[in-house]
Design a protein around this motif. Structure first.
Motif, mmCIF file in Angstrom:
data_model
loop_
_atom_site.group_PDB
_atom_site.id
_atom_site.type_symbol
_atom_site.label_atom_id
_atom_site.label_comp_id
_atom_site.label_asym_id
_atom_site.label_seq_id
_atom_site.Cartn_x
_atom_site.Cartn_y
_atom_site.Cartn_z
ATOM 1 N N SER A 25 0.794 -1.224 0.000
ATOM 2 C CA SER A 25 0.000 0.000 0.000
ATOM 3 C C SER A 25 0.830 1.280 0.000
ATOM 4 C CB SER A 25 -0.938 0.009 1.199
ATOM 5 O OG SER A 25 -0.188 -0.065 2.392
ATOM 6 N N SER A 31 -2.575 2.051 -7.480
ATOM 7 C CA SER A 31 -3.511 1.647 -6.430
ATOM 8 C C SER A 31 -3.298 0.208 -5.960
ATOM 9 C CB SER A 31 -4.948 1.799 -6.932
ATOM 10 O OG SER A 31 -5.229 0.817 -7.903
ATOM 11 N N ASP A 32 -3.774 -0.055 -4.744
ATOM 12 C CA ASP A 32 -3.718 -1.408 -4.190
ATOM 13 C C ASP A 32 -4.487 -2.394 -5.064
ATOM 14 O OD1 ASP A 32 -2.201 -0.509 -2.098
ATOM 15 O OD2 ASP A 32 -3.826 -0.554 -0.622
ATOM 16 N N SER A 33 -5.621 -1.944 -5.608
ATOM 17 C CA SER A 33 -6.413 -2.850 -6.449
ATOM 18 C C SER A 33 -5.658 -3.210 -7.728
ATOM 19 C CB SER A 33 -7.776 -2.242 -6.768
ATOM 20 O OG SER A 33 -7.631 -1.036 -7.473
#
Length: 124
Positions: A25, A31-33
Protein backbone atom coordinates in the motif's frame (compact mmCIF):
# COMPACT_ATOMS: atom_id res chain seq x y z
CA UNK A 1 5.56 1.57 -26.02
CA UNK A 2 4.87 -0.65 -22.99
CA UNK A 3 1.55 -0.21 -21.24
CA UNK A 4 1.39 1.27 -17.77
CA UNK A 5 0.31 -2.11 -16.36
CA UNK A 6 3.31 -3.80 -17.95
CA UNK A 7 5.68 -1.20 -16.49
CA UNK A 8 4.08 -1.60 -13.07
CA UNK A 9 4.30 -5.40 -13.26
CA UNK A 10 8.00 -5.15 -14.15
CA UNK A 11 8.54 -3.04 -11.03
CA UNK A 12 6.64 -5.58 -8.91
CA UNK A 13 8.71 -8.46 -10.30
CA UNK A 14 11.95 -6.58 -9.63
CA UNK A 15 10.87 -5.83 -6.08
CA UNK A 16 9.86 -9.45 -5.48
CA UNK A 17 13.15 -10.71 -6.92
CA UNK A 18 15.29 -8.29 -4.93
CA UNK A 19 13.15 -8.98 -1.85
CA UNK A 20 12.14 -5.40 -1.29
CA UNK A 21 10.42 -5.61 2.10
CA UNK A 22 7.68 -3.03 1.83
CA UNK A 23 3.93 -3.10 2.17
CA UNK A 24 2.06 -2.97 -1.09
CA UNK A 25 0.00 0.00 0.00
CA UNK A 26 2.76 2.52 0.61
CA UNK A 27 5.52 1.76 -1.87
CA UNK A 28 3.87 2.37 -5.24
CA UNK A 29 2.21 5.24 -7.00
CA UNK A 30 -0.49 2.92 -8.33
CA UNK A 31 -3.51 1.65 -6.43
CA UNK A 32 -3.72 -1.41 -4.19
CA UNK A 33 -6.41 -2.85 -6.45
CA UNK A 34 -4.11 -2.53 -9.49
CA UNK A 35 -1.32 -4.23 -7.56
CA UNK A 36 -3.63 -7.07 -6.59
CA UNK A 37 -4.89 -7.53 -10.16
CA UNK A 38 -1.32 -7.63 -11.50
CA UNK A 39 -0.16 -10.05 -8.80
CA UNK A 40 -3.15 -12.32 -9.44
CA UNK A 41 -2.54 -12.37 -13.19
CA UNK A 42 1.16 -13.15 -12.72
CA UNK A 43 0.26 -15.81 -10.15
CA UNK A 44 -2.32 -17.40 -12.48
CA UNK A 45 0.27 -17.50 -15.27
CA UNK A 46 2.78 -19.22 -13.01
CA UNK A 47 5.31 -16.39 -12.92
CA UNK A 48 4.99 -15.95 -9.15
CA UNK A 49 3.53 -17.77 -6.18
CA UNK A 50 2.62 -16.75 -2.68
CA UNK A 51 4.74 -18.00 0.19
CA UNK A 52 2.89 -19.67 3.02
CA UNK A 53 5.21 -18.20 5.64
CA UNK A 54 4.71 -14.50 4.81
CA UNK A 55 2.17 -11.86 5.66
CA UNK A 56 -0.45 -11.46 2.97
CA UNK A 57 -0.10 -7.67 2.67
CA UNK A 58 3.66 -7.72 2.15
CA UNK A 59 5.19 -7.97 -1.28
CA UNK A 60 7.83 -10.17 0.32
CA UNK A 61 5.14 -12.83 0.75
CA UNK A 62 5.57 -13.59 -2.97
CA UNK A 63 8.42 -15.29 -4.78
CA UNK A 64 9.28 -15.82 -8.43
CA UNK A 65 8.80 -19.32 -9.79
CA UNK A 66 11.95 -18.90 -11.87
CA UNK A 67 14.83 -16.42 -11.86
CA UNK A 68 14.09 -12.88 -13.02
CA UNK A 69 16.61 -13.19 -15.86
CA UNK A 70 14.61 -16.15 -17.18
CA UNK A 71 11.31 -14.23 -17.44
CA UNK A 72 10.88 -12.52 -20.79
CA UNK A 73 8.84 -9.50 -21.73
CA UNK A 74 6.73 -11.83 -23.84
CA UNK A 75 6.04 -14.05 -20.80
CA UNK A 76 4.90 -11.04 -18.82
CA UNK A 77 2.75 -9.53 -21.58
CA UNK A 78 0.99 -12.86 -22.13
CA UNK A 79 0.41 -13.23 -18.37
CA UNK A 80 -1.09 -9.76 -18.16
CA UNK A 81 -3.01 -9.91 -21.41
CA UNK A 82 -1.29 -6.70 -22.43
CA UNK A 83 -0.01 -5.57 -25.80
CA UNK A 84 2.25 -2.86 -27.14
CA UNK A 85 1.40 0.75 -27.77
CA UNK A 86 3.40 1.80 -30.83
CA UNK A 87 5.06 5.19 -30.57
CA UNK A 88 4.55 7.40 -33.60
CA UNK A 89 6.56 10.51 -34.28
CA UNK A 90 9.17 11.09 -31.59
CA UNK A 91 10.61 7.62 -31.04
CA UNK A 92 13.45 9.06 -28.95
CA UNK A 93 11.27 8.44 -25.89
CA UNK A 94 11.82 4.71 -26.40
CA UNK A 95 15.57 5.13 -26.23
CA UNK A 96 15.35 7.43 -23.22
CA UNK A 97 13.00 5.20 -21.24
CA UNK A 98 13.99 1.57 -21.79
CA UNK A 99 17.71 1.27 -21.13
CA UNK A 100 19.41 -1.81 -22.55
CA UNK A 101 16.21 -3.05 -24.19
CA UNK A 102 15.70 0.23 -26.08
CA UNK A 103 17.35 -0.88 -29.30
CA UNK A 104 15.21 -4.01 -29.59
CA UNK A 105 12.04 -2.20 -28.58
CA UNK A 106 12.86 0.58 -31.05
CA UNK A 107 13.15 -1.90 -33.91
CA UNK A 108 9.97 -3.65 -32.77
CA UNK A 109 8.16 -0.31 -32.64
CA UNK A 110 9.35 0.61 -36.14
CA UNK A 111 8.22 -2.72 -37.60
CA UNK A 112 4.88 -2.57 -35.75
CA UNK A 113 4.18 0.95 -37.01
CA UNK A 114 5.07 -0.04 -40.55
CA UNK A 115 2.90 -3.17 -40.48
CA UNK A 116 -0.05 -1.37 -38.88
CA UNK A 117 0.11 1.29 -41.58
CA UNK A 118 -0.46 -1.45 -44.18
CA UNK A 119 -3.65 -2.80 -42.58
CA UNK A 120 -6.74 -1.00 -43.77
CA UNK A 121 -9.92 -1.02 -41.73
CA UNK A 122 -11.74 -2.55 -44.69
CA UNK A 123 -9.44 -5.60 -44.32
CA UNK A 124 -10.69 -6.26 -40.80
Amino acid sequence: MLTLNTKQAIKLLHDIYYKTDVTKSNSYSFSDSTIQVLLNRMKSAGLICQRTDGEVDLLSSYRLNRPLFDITLSDLMMALGEGLHPVYGNTETIYDEYGFAARRLGVLNEVACEMLAKIHLTDL
